[in-house]
Motif scaffolding. Structure first.
Motif, PDB file in Angstrom:
ATOM      1  N   GLU A  74       2.348   0.067  15.067  1.00 13.93           N
ATOM      2  CA  GLU A  74       2.319  -0.202  16.614  1.00 13.93           C
ATOM      3  C   GLU A  74       2.913  -1.571  17.239  1.00 13.93           C
ATOM      4  OE1 GLU A  74      -0.574   2.412  18.642  1.00 13.93           O
ATOM      5  OE2 GLU A  74      -1.235   2.987  16.633  1.00 13.93           O
ATOM      6  N   ALA A  75       3.687  -1.866  16.341  1.00 16.70           N
ATOM      7  CA  ALA A  75       4.346  -3.437  16.765  1.00 16.70           C
ATOM      8  C   ALA A  75       5.695  -3.342  17.045  1.00 16.70           C
ATOM      9  CB  ALA A  75       3.974  -4.327  15.715  1.00 16.70           C
ATOM     10  N   GLU A  76       6.273  -3.208  18.095  1.00 13.03           N
ATOM     11  CA  GLU A  76       7.226  -3.020  18.596  1.00 13.03           C
ATOM     12  C   GLU A  76       8.475  -4.255  18.647  1.00 13.03           C
ATOM     13  OE1 GLU A  76       8.344  -0.332  21.825  1.00 13.03           O
ATOM     14  OE2 GLU A  76      10.457  -0.630  21.442  1.00 13.03           O
ATOM     15  N   VAL A  77       9.385  -4.442  17.798  1.00 13.14           N
ATOM     16  CA  VAL A  77      10.073  -5.890  18.069  1.00 13.14           C
ATOM     17  C   VAL A  77      10.968  -5.604  19.307  1.00 13.14           C
ATOM     18  CG1 VAL A  77      11.856  -6.889  16.780  1.00 13.14           C
ATOM     19  CG2 VAL A  77       9.875  -6.109  15.662  1.00 13.14           C
ATOM     20  N   LYS A  78      10.941  -6.747  19.867  1.00 11.75           N
ATOM     21  CA  LYS A  78      11.792  -6.668  21.205  1.00 11.75           C
ATOM     22  C   LYS A  78      12.902  -7.862  21.051  1.00 11.75           C
ATOM     23  CE  LYS A  78       9.059  -4.187  23.832  1.00 11.75           C
ATOM     24  NZ  LYS A  78       9.338  -2.910  24.323  1.00 11.75           N
ATOM     25  N   HIS A  79      12.681  -8.773  20.312  1.00 13.91           N
ATOM     26  CA  HIS A  79      13.832  -9.555  20.102  1.00 13.91           C
ATOM     27  C   HIS A  79      13.489 -10.575  19.018  1.00 13.91           C
ATOM     28  CE1 HIS A  79      16.717 -12.033  21.949  1.00 13.91           C
ATOM     29  NE2 HIS A  79      16.173 -13.047  22.031  1.00 13.91           N
ATOM     30  N   ILE A  80      14.811 -11.134  18.659  1.00 16.70           N
ATOM     31  CA  ILE A  80      14.783 -12.085  17.512  1.00 16.70           C
ATOM     32  C   ILE A  80      15.210 -13.227  17.891  1.00 16.70           C
ATOM     33  CG2 ILE A  80      15.151 -12.583  14.841  1.00 16.70           C
ATOM     34  CD1 ILE A  80      15.847  -9.547  14.817  1.00 16.70           C
ATOM     35  N   GLN A 121       2.542  -5.489  20.795  1.00 17.53           N
ATOM     36  CA  GLN A 121       1.471  -4.471  20.132  1.00 17.53           C
ATOM     37  C   GLN A 121       1.013  -3.525  21.154  1.00 17.53           C
ATOM     38  OE1 GLN A 121      -1.161  -6.568  17.062  1.00 17.53           O
ATOM     39  NE2 GLN A 121      -0.662  -4.604  16.357  1.00 17.53           N
ATOM     40  N   ASN A 122       1.348  -2.278  20.834  1.00 14.76           N
ATOM     41  CA  ASN A 122       1.134  -1.232  21.879  1.00 14.76           C
ATOM     42  C   ASN A 122      -0.111  -1.214  22.720  1.00 14.76           C
ATOM     43  OD1 ASN A 122       3.645  -0.736  21.603  1.00 14.76           O
ATOM     44  ND2 ASN A 122       3.361   1.250  20.727  1.00 14.76           N
ATOM     45  N   GLU A 123      -1.199  -1.668  21.785  1.00 20.42           N
ATOM     46  CA  GLU A 123      -2.634  -1.228  22.229  1.00 20.42           C
ATOM     47  C   GLU A 123      -2.911  -2.208  23.392  1.00 20.42           C
ATOM     48  OE1 GLU A 123      -4.598  -4.451  19.198  1.00 20.42           O
ATOM     49  OE2 GLU A 123      -3.859  -2.479  18.511  1.00 20.42           O
ATOM     50  N   ASN A 124      -2.486  -3.377  23.513  1.00 22.57           N
ATOM     51  CA  ASN A 124      -2.665  -4.351  24.726  1.00 22.57           C
ATOM     52  C   ASN A 124      -1.369  -4.995  25.368  1.00 22.57           C
ATOM     53  OD1 ASN A 124      -1.882  -5.813  22.629  1.00 22.57           O
ATOM     54  ND2 ASN A 124      -3.997  -6.701  22.304  1.00 22.57           N
ATOM     55  N   GLY A 125      -0.185  -4.741  24.824  1.00 20.22           N
ATOM     56  CA  GLY A 125       1.110  -5.329  25.399  1.00 20.22           C
ATOM     57  C   GLY A 125       1.079  -6.591  25.243  1.00 20.22           C
ATOM     58  N   VAL A 181       6.036  -9.557   5.704  1.00 19.81           N
ATOM     59  CA  VAL A 181       5.261  -8.898   6.927  1.00 19.81           C
ATOM     60  C   VAL A 181       6.085  -7.621   7.264  1.00 19.81           C
ATOM     61  CG1 VAL A 181       4.039  -9.013   9.081  1.00 19.81           C
ATOM     62  CG2 VAL A 181       3.668 -10.712   7.562  1.00 19.81           C
ATOM     63  N   ILE A 182       5.717  -6.460   7.222  1.00 16.81           N
ATOM     64  CA  ILE A 182       6.207  -5.316   8.047  1.00 16.81           C
ATOM     65  C   ILE A 182       5.688  -5.293   9.408  1.00 16.81           C
ATOM     66  CG2 ILE A 182       7.099  -2.755   7.791  1.00 16.81           C
ATOM     67  CD1 ILE A 182       6.602  -3.102   4.803  1.00 16.81           C
ATOM     68  N   LEU A 183       6.802  -5.176  10.320  1.00 19.49           N
ATOM     69  CA  LEU A 183       6.405  -4.747  11.740  1.00 19.49           C
ATOM     70  C   LEU A 183       6.987  -3.430  12.116  1.00 19.49           C
ATOM     71  CD1 LEU A 183       7.456  -8.022  13.646  1.00 19.49           C
ATOM     72  CD2 LEU A 183       5.246  -7.449  12.688  1.00 19.49           C
ATOM     73  N   GLU A 184       6.014  -2.337  12.382  1.00 18.45           N
ATOM     74  CA  GLU A 184       6.566  -1.091  12.524  1.00 18.45           C
ATOM     75  C   GLU A 184       6.071  -0.445  14.076  1.00 18.45           C
ATOM     76  OE1 GLU A 184       8.050   1.861  11.179  1.00 18.45           O
ATOM     77  OE2 GLU A 184       7.458   2.775  12.981  1.00 18.45           O
ATOM     78  N   ARG A 185       7.146  -0.076  14.815  1.00 18.01           N
ATOM     79  CA  ARG A 185       6.862   0.322  16.029  1.00 18.01           C
ATOM     80  C   ARG A 185       5.848   1.407  16.462  1.00 18.01           C
ATOM     81  NH1 ARG A 185      10.876   3.426  19.656  1.00 18.01           N
ATOM     82  NH2 ARG A 185      11.915   4.133  17.517  1.00 18.01           N
ATOM     83  N   ARG A 186       5.878   2.501  15.304  1.00 15.04           N
ATOM     84  CA  ARG A 186       5.091   3.713  15.231  1.00 15.04           C
ATOM     85  C   ARG A 186       3.644   3.360  14.645  1.00 15.04           C
ATOM     86  NH1 ARG A 186       7.579   7.421  18.741  1.00 15.04           N
ATOM     87  NH2 ARG A 186       9.699   7.620  18.228  1.00 15.04           N
ATOM     88  N   SER A 187       2.798   4.433  15.167  1.00 14.00           N
ATOM     89  CA  SER A 187       1.515   4.355  14.451  1.00 14.00           C
ATOM     90  C   SER A 187       1.598   4.806  13.007  1.00 14.00           C
ATOM     91  CB  SER A 187       0.662   5.577  15.224  1.00 14.00           C
ATOM     92  OG  SER A 187       0.996   6.794  15.092  1.00 14.00           O
TER      93      SER A 187
END
Ligand code: RFL
Length: 398
Positions: A128-134, A147-151, A35-41
């Motif tokens: 729009e999925a910003e990784v914060k921590h692992i 996820q930026n849309e709803n935090g 699965v790819i998580l990407e911060r930007r749109s």
């Protein structure tokens, strides 16, 4: 363990740049889920203009993994590279005895090709999925993202984590000694880049050393040009009109022939600081870094994307052996295998930077030293061979 806030996969990939997307593609073709998580749109990622010069190894890799269809149709091959200094231009051949050459094909197109292939196969890229921590890097990793849309905080559980999130990403900070093993060189200038709807001119290509500062003329396609001007690090793009930009490019490329650039509407402008950066700690537990997450090369070598492709090949092989064969033989060698290509490539890119730019307070002696370096690359047999090999890049070896 599947609900809307918690999912599971084999490899969690942070970042949908060329490194993350190519890794996902190679893993997919080897039967490994990711699965790819990407911060930007999605739109932002598709619009980002960056690299354009590919080594043969990068071209071959994209073709090998089924991402070469448009590349083969639209890319522009290079037989030679132009270097200019002291008002004269010189052609340096860059095709080797095996037919290896450089190819122009924009990074934005590579990213788009890989995204479309993945989407066509119905595989996940979470934008729009910003990784914060692992967490759990020695056991069962969990990637916590918002996820930026709803935090809302979400978790991706995985067996391994690929940190492909670039220089400003979140993953490198999870390697305890990353800071101590990081080395940075900042250059006292930046590159002002323009993308223009203007056909590139065959007579004006490559790099120009000029007393007004370095300039680059390159192509993105037969109708779109990508050019750069050396500027101060705090340069304000608003201070130059489009006409002034074209005039300045013509002045820096002037070789007395009277030939000028083709002009056209400028459709994108950006400024990038020049730096070299290497983090020698590229693996920790089940986390592996690749691409700009562990190195930045000054763009004067056109190597950043190519280096990322090399890292990804090693990472894909490391993960395949782990997941498919329960074989951890490459884990202990991952750092060595990456650094073997990173440092020589950083060295080459920095050498190019140092030979081509005007440094603040540069003396005439130093300028003559730069001319001598450029002359050696362009006009001596040993220099040409060195230049060609460096531009064509190192082989992929495991
Ligand atoms: P990228 O492309 O930076 O992608 C990283 C991705 O990770 C995302 N991200 C996150 N996602 C989720 N959570 C977080 N916390 C995240 N933090 C970051 C980002 O949004 C991004 O989408 O790294 P990658 O994949 O390693 O690829 C590296 C290349 O992009 C880079 O090396 C090249 O563009 C460098 N480069 C050039 N390389 C070449 O080979 N030839 C060239 O001609 C060339 N020209 C250039 C360049 C880089 C430039 N930049 C960056 C200023 C010209 C420029 C102007």
């Amino acid at each position: 363990m599947q609900n809307s806030n918690s999912t599971k996969t084999q490899v969690g990939i942070i970042g949908a740049g060329p490194a993350g997307l190519l890794l996902a593609r190679i893993l997919q073709l080897n039967g490994i889920e990711s699965v790819i998580l990407e911060r930007r749109s999605r739109a932002y990622v598709l619009d980002r203009v960056r690299a354009g010069v590919l080594e043969q190894g990068s071209v071959d890799t994209l073709i090998q993994y089924g991402a070469g269809e448009r590349l083969l149709r639209e890319s522009l091959p290079h037989e030679s590279f132009q270097l200019r200094w002291d008002g004269r231009s010189h052609e340096v051949p860059v095709v080797d005895a095996d037919g290896r050459r450089l190819t122009t094909y924009g990074q934005a197109k590579i990213v788009e090709d890989l995204i479309l292939l993945r989407e066509a196969d119905g595989l996940p890229i979470v934008f729009e999925a910003e990784v914060k921590h692992i967490e759990g890097l020695h056991d069962q990793p969990s990637i916590i993202y918002v996820q930026n849309e709803n935090g809302v905080k979400k978790t991706l559980h995985c067996d391994y984590v690929a940190g492909c999130d670039g220089f400003l990403g979140a993953s490198r900070a999870h390697i305890p000694d990353a800071d101590k093993k990081s080395f940075l060189k900042e250059y006292p200038f930046a590159w002002f880049g323009i993308l223009a709807e203007a056909p590139p001119k065959d007579e004006i290509r490559g790099f120009a050393h000029s007393r007004r500062g370095m300039a680059v003329a390159s192509a993105r396609s037969s109708t779109v040009s990508r050019h750069y001007l050396q500027v101060d690090p705090d340069f304000d793009m608003g201070t130059m009109t489009d006409e002034q930009i074209w005039d300045e490019l013509d002045r820096r490329f002037d070789d007395g022939s009277g030939i000028k650039m083709n002009r056209g509407p400028i459709i994108e402008k950006s400024v990038a600081r020049l730096r070299g950066f290497v983090c020698e700690a590229v693996q920790y537990g089940k986390l592996f870094l690749a691409g700009d997450a562990c190195h930045i090369v000054p763009p004067s070598g056109a190597k950043g994307l190519n280096l990322a492709v090399g890292d990804v090949r090693v990472l894909a092989e490391t993960l395949q052996r782990l997941i498919k064969k329960n074989d951890d033989s490459l884990v202990g060698r991952y750092t060595e295998l990456l650094l073997r290509r990173i440092w020589p490539t950083v060295h080459w890119s920095c050498s190019m930077s140092e030979a081509l730019h005007m440094f603040p307070g540069q003396t005439e002696f130093e300028t003559r030293m730069q001319y001598n370096m450029l002359n050696s690359w362009a006009n001596t047999a040993t220099g040409q061979a060195y230049f060609r090999n460096a531009m064509l890049g190192l082989p992929f070896e495991i």
